[in-house]
Design a protein around this motif. Structure first.
Motif, short mmCIF file in Angstrom:
data_model
loop_
_atom_site.label_atom_id
_atom_site.label_comp_id
_atom_site.label_asym_id
_atom_site.label_seq_id
_atom_site.Cartn_x
_atom_site.Cartn_y
_atom_site.Cartn_z
N TYR A 1 38.03 56.85 41.09
CA TYR A 1 38.43 56.40 42.42
C TYR A 1 39.95 56.42 42.60
N TYR A 2 40.67 56.02 41.57
CA TYR A 2 42.12 55.91 41.68
C TYR A 2 42.87 57.12 41.10
N ASP A 3 42.18 58.20 40.78
CA ASP A 3 42.87 59.37 40.21
C ASP A 3 43.98 59.87 41.13
N GLY A 4 43.70 59.94 42.42
CA GLY A 4 44.70 60.42 43.37
C GLY A 4 45.91 59.51 43.43
N LEU A 5 45.68 58.21 43.38
CA LEU A 5 46.78 57.25 43.41
C LEU A 5 47.64 57.37 42.14
N ILE A 6 46.97 57.51 41.00
CA ILE A 6 47.70 57.65 39.73
C ILE A 6 48.55 58.91 39.76
N LEU B 1 48.45 49.29 34.54
CA LEU B 1 47.47 49.77 33.56
C LEU B 1 46.28 50.35 34.31
N ASN B 2 45.59 51.31 33.71
CA ASN B 2 44.36 51.79 34.35
C ASN B 2 43.34 52.19 33.31
N ASP B 3 42.07 51.94 33.64
CA ASP B 3 40.98 52.25 32.73
C ASP B 3 39.68 52.28 33.52
N PRO B 4 38.74 53.17 33.16
CA PRO B 4 37.46 53.19 33.86
C PRO B 4 36.47 52.16 33.36
#
Length: 197
Positions: free
Chosen positions: A138-143, A164-167
């Motif tokens: 979902y947040y790939d574009g934001l990252i 931080l980000n993690d699925p």
């Protein structure tokens, strides 16, 4: 870490994976004896995570403006429900009650809340961990966009790493718990930052 503030949609979204991730995040937090702070609603992903935390015997604290409570979207089965004057008071109280922040999939309100606490961290107003629960990319574009912001020199690399980000919900909770603030320059010194809040 006693409580994590979770920002998420007042809609359940297009994929059932989002609600499943909300339930998994609730379990990870309750298993780790971490309470939930959230926007106090009983709809969408907000309702899913609050219901699951309560079902599992955890603590769920909601903070909701009176106007939304009047529209009967407030959750009445929580450990605590704070009814506040407006959105500004809501966000300030949620931040004050929390030791870290997670943004699940959500809309413009979720993004606004995320970027506010991200900005506060960049400024030096807090040093609490912030995470993205990147369900189904979902947040790939934001990252990718934030990397673009770094590349274009509008954000320093060390500031971007504050997010931080993690699925995986359990892994993300563990990363927030083990987070150690980095000793890099903040935009405001502690005295100035204290005057703003």
């Amino acid at each position: 870490m006693k409580r994590i503030c979770v920002y998420c949609g007042s809609s359940a979204g297009a994929s059932p994976a989002y609600a499943e991730a909300a339930r998994m995040l609730a379990k990870a937090m309750v298993d780790d004896h971490i309470g939930l702070v959230y926007g106090g609603g009983n709809v969408g992903l907000m309702g899913v995570i609050a219901d699951e935390v309560m079902r599992l015997g955890g603590e769920a604290i909601g903070v909701i403006p009176q106007a939304l409570m009047d529209r009967e979207v407030g959750h009445r089965g929580l450990s605590q429900l704070h009814i506040v004057k407006d959105m500004h008071e809501r966000k300030a109280m949620m931040a004050e009650l929390s030791d870290g922040f997670i943004a699940m999939p959500g809309g413009i309100g979720t993004l606004e809340e995320l970027f506010e606490v991200f900005t506060w961290s960049q400024l030096g107003l807090h040093d609490k961990p912030i995470g993205l629960l990147n369900v189904n990319g979902y947040y790939d574009g934001l990252i990718a966009f934030l990397q673009h912001v770094v590349d274009e020199r509008f954000l320093r690399k060390e500031q971007a790493t504050l997010l931080l980000n993690d699925p995986d919900p359990g892994t993300l909770v563990a990363r927030l718990r083990s987070f150690v603030p980095q000793l890099h320059e903040k935009l405001l010194d502690p005295v100035t930052a204290a005057k703003i809040v």
